[in-house]
Design a protein around this motif. Structure first.
Motif, PDB file in Angstrom:
ATOM      1  N   ARG A 104       0.691  -1.109   0.014  1.00 44.70           N
ATOM      2  CA  ARG A 104      -0.006  -0.088  -0.121  1.00 44.70           C
ATOM      3  C   ARG A 104       1.010   1.210  -0.018  1.00 44.70           C
ATOM      4  O   ARG A 104       1.733   1.436   0.963  1.00 44.70           O
ATOM      5  CB  ARG A 104      -0.964  -0.184   1.293  1.00 44.70           C
ATOM      6  CG  ARG A 104      -1.894   1.317   1.300  1.00 44.70           C
ATOM      7  CD  ARG A 104      -2.922   0.822   2.192  1.00 44.70           C
ATOM      8  NE  ARG A 104      -4.069   0.038   1.508  1.00 44.70           N
ATOM      9  CZ  ARG A 104      -4.509  -1.131   2.077  1.00 44.70           C
ATOM     10  NH1 ARG A 104      -4.051  -1.386   3.138  1.00 44.70           N
ATOM     11  NH2 ARG A 104      -5.385  -1.815   1.462  1.00 44.70           N
ATOM     12  N   VAL A 105       0.682   2.051  -1.139  1.00 43.85           N
ATOM     13  CA  VAL A 105       1.625   3.127  -1.108  1.00 43.85           C
ATOM     14  C   VAL A 105       0.869   4.320  -1.615  1.00 43.85           C
ATOM     15  O   VAL A 105      -0.197   4.121  -2.408  1.00 43.85           O
ATOM     16  CB  VAL A 105       2.598   3.086  -2.506  1.00 43.85           C
ATOM     17  CG1 VAL A 105       3.445   4.115  -2.648  1.00 43.85           C
ATOM     18  CG2 VAL A 105       3.553   1.624  -1.937  1.00 43.85           C
ATOM     19  N   LEU A 107      -1.323  13.474   5.782  1.00 45.55           N
ATOM     20  CA  LEU A 107      -1.231  11.987   6.369  1.00 45.55           C
ATOM     21  C   LEU A 107      -1.260  11.921   7.825  1.00 45.55           C
ATOM     22  O   LEU A 107      -2.071  10.928   8.282  1.00 45.55           O
ATOM     23  CB  LEU A 107       0.116  11.504   5.698  1.00 45.55           C
ATOM     24  CG  LEU A 107       0.209  11.179   4.201  1.00 45.55           C
ATOM     25  CD1 LEU A 107       1.367  10.801   3.747  1.00 45.55           C
ATOM     26  CD2 LEU A 107      -0.788  10.386   3.623  1.00 45.55           C
ATOM     27  N   GLU A 108      -0.614  12.840   8.473  1.00 38.21           N
ATOM     28  CA  GLU A 108      -0.650  12.816  10.086  1.00 38.21           C
ATOM     29  C   GLU A 108      -1.994  12.738  10.655  1.00 38.21           C
ATOM     30  O   GLU A 108      -2.821  13.765  10.241  1.00 38.21           O
ATOM     31  CB  GLU A 108       0.383  13.507  10.511  1.00 38.21           C
ATOM     32  CG  GLU A 108       1.802  13.643  10.168  1.00 38.21           C
ATOM     33  CD  GLU A 108       2.672  14.940  10.786  1.00 38.21           C
ATOM     34  OE1 GLU A 108       3.951  14.454  10.838  1.00 38.21           O
ATOM     35  OE2 GLU A 108       2.280  15.899  10.658  1.00 38.21           O
ATOM     36  N   GLY A 109      -2.263  11.814  11.290  1.00 37.72           N
ATOM     37  CA  GLY A 109      -3.332  11.621  12.204  1.00 37.72           C
ATOM     38  C   GLY A 109      -4.522  10.930  11.498  1.00 37.72           C
ATOM     39  O   GLY A 109      -5.684  10.899  11.868  1.00 37.72           O
ATOM     40  N   PHE A 121      -5.052   6.768   6.586  1.00 42.35           N
ATOM     41  CA  PHE A 121      -4.199   6.066   5.600  1.00 42.35           C
ATOM     42  C   PHE A 121      -2.722   5.881   6.079  1.00 42.35           C
ATOM     43  O   PHE A 121      -2.139   4.753   5.782  1.00 42.35           O
ATOM     44  CB  PHE A 121      -3.808   6.766   4.422  1.00 42.35           C
ATOM     45  CG  PHE A 121      -5.236   6.806   3.561  1.00 42.35           C
ATOM     46  CD1 PHE A 121      -5.656   5.855   3.048  1.00 42.35           C
ATOM     47  CD2 PHE A 121      -5.934   8.112   3.183  1.00 42.35           C
ATOM     48  CE1 PHE A 121      -7.039   5.680   2.381  1.00 42.35           C
ATOM     49  CE2 PHE A 121      -7.022   8.058   2.430  1.00 42.35           C
ATOM     50  CZ  PHE A 121      -7.789   6.931   1.966  1.00 42.35           C
ATOM     51  N   LEU A 122      -2.130   6.941   6.832  1.00 40.90           N
ATOM     52  CA  LEU A 122      -0.666   6.613   7.213  1.00 40.90           C
ATOM     53  C   LEU A 122      -0.087   5.259   7.925  1.00 40.90           C
ATOM     54  O   LEU A 122       0.785   4.759   7.829  1.00 40.90           O
ATOM     55  CB  LEU A 122      -0.133   7.778   8.203  1.00 40.90           C
ATOM     56  CG  LEU A 122       1.346   8.045   8.456  1.00 40.90           C
ATOM     57  CD1 LEU A 122       2.162   7.934   7.117  1.00 40.90           C
ATOM     58  CD2 LEU A 122       1.604   8.973   9.386  1.00 40.90           C
ATOM     59  N   PRO A 123      -1.147   4.929   8.888  1.00 43.17           N
ATOM     60  CA  PRO A 123      -0.787   3.546   9.435  1.00 43.17           C
ATOM     61  C   PRO A 123      -0.605   2.244   8.418  1.00 43.17           C
ATOM     62  O   PRO A 123       0.141   1.380   8.554  1.00 43.17           O
ATOM     63  CB  PRO A 123      -1.816   3.338  10.522  1.00 43.17           C
ATOM     64  CG  PRO A 123      -2.508   4.516  10.903  1.00 43.17           C
ATOM     65  CD  PRO A 123      -2.350   5.444   9.464  1.00 43.17           C
ATOM     66  N   GLU A 174       7.961   8.296   9.236  1.00 46.80           N
ATOM     67  CA  GLU A 174       8.529   7.086   9.834  1.00 46.80           C
ATOM     68  C   GLU A 174       8.205   6.240   8.518  1.00 46.80           C
ATOM     69  O   GLU A 174       7.641   4.797   8.890  1.00 46.80           O
ATOM     70  CB  GLU A 174       8.107   6.709  10.883  1.00 46.80           C
ATOM     71  CG  GLU A 174       8.214   7.737  12.012  1.00 46.80           C
ATOM     72  CD  GLU A 174       7.988   7.163  13.656  1.00 46.80           C
ATOM     73  OE1 GLU A 174       6.920   6.374  13.711  1.00 46.80           O
ATOM     74  OE2 GLU A 174       8.367   7.821  14.559  1.00 46.80           O
ATOM     75  N   LYS A 175       8.226   6.399   7.517  1.00 46.30           N
ATOM     76  CA  LYS A 175       7.822   5.683   6.050  1.00 46.30           C
ATOM     77  C   LYS A 175       9.158   5.842   5.176  1.00 46.30           C
ATOM     78  O   LYS A 175       9.609   7.124   5.066  1.00 46.30           O
ATOM     79  CB  LYS A 175       6.613   5.934   5.504  1.00 46.30           C
ATOM     80  CG  LYS A 175       5.490   5.851   6.521  1.00 46.30           C
ATOM     81  CD  LYS A 175       4.939   4.402   6.675  1.00 46.30           C
ATOM     82  CE  LYS A 175       3.862   4.285   7.686  1.00 46.30           C
ATOM     83  NZ  LYS A 175       3.643   3.070   8.231  1.00 46.30           N
ATOM     84  N   PRO A 176       9.478   4.942   4.275  1.00 47.11           N
ATOM     85  CA  PRO A 176      10.302   5.263   3.141  1.00 47.11           C
ATOM     86  C   PRO A 176       9.775   6.243   2.316  1.00 47.11           C
ATOM     87  O   PRO A 176       8.265   6.253   1.820  1.00 47.11           O
ATOM     88  CB  PRO A 176      10.377   3.973   2.453  1.00 47.11           C
ATOM     89  CG  PRO A 176      10.102   2.859   3.634  1.00 47.11           C
ATOM     90  CD  PRO A 176       9.075   3.692   4.398  1.00 47.11           C
TER      91      PRO A 176
END
Length: 188
Positions: free
Chosen positions: A8-9, A60-62, A65-67, A95-97
């Protein structure tokens, strides 16, 4: 980075924008699992501004999708002209590539000449250099933070249907241009 069968990207691309200084530029983020569309985020950045990194993080934060994400892709290292993303900072905050994908290796001399016409050119150039070396792996051209070039090459191959444009970036381009102009553009 260990990849599942359908990684998932999210891929971010800017939409068309007027060539006036400081104008708001649309930013589409498309989430795909493998090559299948899963979701969308929508935001804005300033043309030739300084908020690209924060804008991506804010989308993305909060959020939901981010997790779920395995990586974050950008169509190039800058949005809205030269609103340059700080790739190492983006990878650290999320904290993701994080990967800046290019269609071909850039002419860095031409890029630097263009940057010199803008305020704080040295700071923009430094952000560009901080993104790291430009890699060419498995037919893809990119800069990356948070994963090795080989891992990124494998990921990009897994999420690309055909050609060398990963599906999340292709869809972000098409959606961004359709929302702004009323129809998708031909080049994705």
């Amino acid at each position: 980075m260990r990849l599942p069968r359908f990684p998932r990207v999210i891929g971010f691309d800017d939409g068309p924008f007027p060539r006036r200084a400081g104008v708001a530029v649309p930013l589409a983020g498309v989430v795909c699992a493998g090559t299948r569309f899963e979701g969308l985020v929508w935001g804005r950045v300033r043309r030739d501004g300084w908020n690209a990194t924060d804008a991506v993080c804010r989308l993305l934060e909060g959020g939901k999708f981010l997790p779920q994400l395995h990586a974050v892709l950008l169509d190039g290292i800058a949005f809205g002209g030269f609103n340059v993303v700080d790739l190492p900072l983006l990878a650290a905050r999320l904290e993701k590539p994080c990967v800046a994908v290019m269609r071909r290796p850039p002419d860095l001399d031409a890029v630097e000449r263009a940057l010199r016409r803008l305020p704080r050119a040295d700071a923009r150039w430094a952000k560009l250099l901080r993104a790291g070396p430009i890699h060419q792996v498995r037919g893809f051209t990119f800069q990356c933070q948070g994963a090795t070039p080989d891992e990124v090459g494998e990921l990009l191959q897994a999420i690309t249907d055909r050609g060398h444009v990963p599906e999340p970036l292709r869809l972000a381009h098409l959606i961004g241009s359709a929302v702004v102009t009323g129809e998708s553009s031909q080049r994705a």
